[in-house]
Scaffold this motif. Structure first.
Motif, short mmCIF file in Angstrom:
data_model
loop_
_atom_site.label_atom_id
_atom_site.label_comp_id
_atom_site.label_asym_id
_atom_site.label_seq_id
_atom_site.Cartn_x
_atom_site.Cartn_y
_atom_site.Cartn_z
N ILE A 1 73.08 49.21 -0.01
CA ILE A 1 72.58 47.84 0.10
C ILE A 1 72.42 47.45 1.56
O ILE A 1 71.41 46.86 1.96
CB ILE A 1 73.51 46.86 -0.63
N THR A 2 73.40 47.79 2.38
CA THR A 2 73.33 47.48 3.81
C THR A 2 72.15 48.20 4.46
O THR A 2 71.40 47.61 5.23
CB THR A 2 74.64 47.88 4.51
N GLY A 3 72.00 49.48 4.13
CA GLY A 3 70.88 50.25 4.68
C GLY A 3 69.54 49.73 4.21
O GLY A 3 68.58 49.66 4.99
N ALA A 4 69.45 49.34 2.94
CA ALA A 4 68.19 48.81 2.41
C ALA A 4 67.82 47.50 3.11
O ALA A 4 66.65 47.28 3.44
CB ALA A 4 68.31 48.60 0.91
N PHE A 5 68.80 46.66 3.34
CA PHE A 5 68.54 45.39 4.02
C PHE A 5 68.05 45.63 5.45
O PHE A 5 67.05 45.05 5.88
CB PHE A 5 69.80 44.53 4.02
N ALA A 6 68.75 46.50 6.18
CA ALA A 6 68.35 46.80 7.56
C ALA A 6 66.97 47.45 7.60
O ALA A 6 66.13 47.12 8.44
CB ALA A 6 69.38 47.70 8.22
N GLY A 7 66.72 48.37 6.66
CA GLY A 7 65.41 49.03 6.60
C GLY A 7 64.30 48.06 6.26
O GLY A 7 63.19 48.14 6.80
N CYS A 8 64.57 47.12 5.38
CA CYS A 8 63.58 46.12 5.00
C CYS A 8 63.20 45.25 6.19
O CYS A 8 62.02 45.00 6.44
CB CYS A 8 64.10 45.26 3.86
N ILE A 9 64.19 44.80 6.94
CA ILE A 9 63.93 43.97 8.11
C ILE A 9 63.10 44.74 9.14
O ILE A 9 62.10 44.23 9.67
CB ILE A 9 65.25 43.49 8.76
N ALA A 10 63.48 45.99 9.40
CA ALA A 10 62.72 46.80 10.35
C ALA A 10 61.30 47.06 9.85
O ALA A 10 60.33 46.99 10.63
CB ALA A 10 63.44 48.13 10.60
N GLY A 11 61.16 47.34 8.57
CA GLY A 11 59.84 47.58 8.00
C GLY A 11 58.94 46.35 8.05
O GLY A 11 57.74 46.45 8.33
N LEU A 12 59.51 45.18 7.79
CA LEU A 12 58.73 43.94 7.87
C LEU A 12 58.26 43.66 9.29
O LEU A 12 57.13 43.24 9.50
CB LEU A 12 59.55 42.76 7.35
N ARG A 13 59.12 43.92 10.26
CA ARG A 13 58.73 43.69 11.65
C ARG A 13 57.63 44.65 12.08
O ARG A 13 56.67 44.26 12.74
CB ARG A 13 59.95 43.83 12.57
N LEU A 14 57.77 45.92 11.71
CA LEU A 14 56.74 46.90 12.04
C LEU A 14 55.44 46.57 11.31
O LEU A 14 54.35 46.65 11.87
CB LEU A 14 57.21 48.31 11.68
N GLY A 15 55.54 46.18 10.04
CA GLY A 15 54.36 45.83 9.27
C GLY A 15 53.63 44.63 9.84
O GLY A 15 52.40 44.58 9.86
N LYS A 16 54.37 43.65 10.33
CA LYS A 16 53.74 42.48 10.96
C LYS A 16 52.98 42.89 12.20
O LYS A 16 51.86 42.43 12.44
CB LYS A 16 54.79 41.43 11.30
#
Length: 106
Positions: free
Chosen positions: A72-87
């Protein structure tokens, strides 16, 4: 600010967010898999360490809880990083708007 389609002049224009969506999905999956693998292998993430401590207190079932917490912790961190890169990809590389009438991207 209302945008209009340069092709047909329609006011029915939506923001696409393609890069942000894909980045969020990929980041969540990759982060979750990495968090689960890290929790069972080394316990390097902060959430994993807490989960492993819970595992020591709760017994063998708690070690599984540590892996879940790490995922869960990894998924949350990965999601935040992915959203920033996607933006960033949306802003710099992809078309940002789509007309709902003529389906043009601009």
């Amino acid at each position: 600010m209302s945008r209009s389609c340069p092709r047909c002049g329609s006011q029915r224009v939506v923001f696409c967010n393609y890069g942000k969506r894909i980045g969020g999905y990929v980041g969540t999956v990759a982060g979750g898999m990495t968090g689960a693998a890290t929790s069972t292998a080394t316990g390097a993430l902060a959430g994993t360490r807490i989960g492993m401590q819970v595992g020591v207190i709760a017994g063998p079932g708690g070690v599984g809880a540590g892996a879940v917490l790490g995922a869960i912790t990894g998924a949350f961190a990965g999601c935040i990083a992915g959203l920033r890169l996607g933006k960033l990809v949306d802003d710099q590389l992809l078309y940002q708007h789509r007309c709902q009438d003529c389906h043009a991207h601009f």
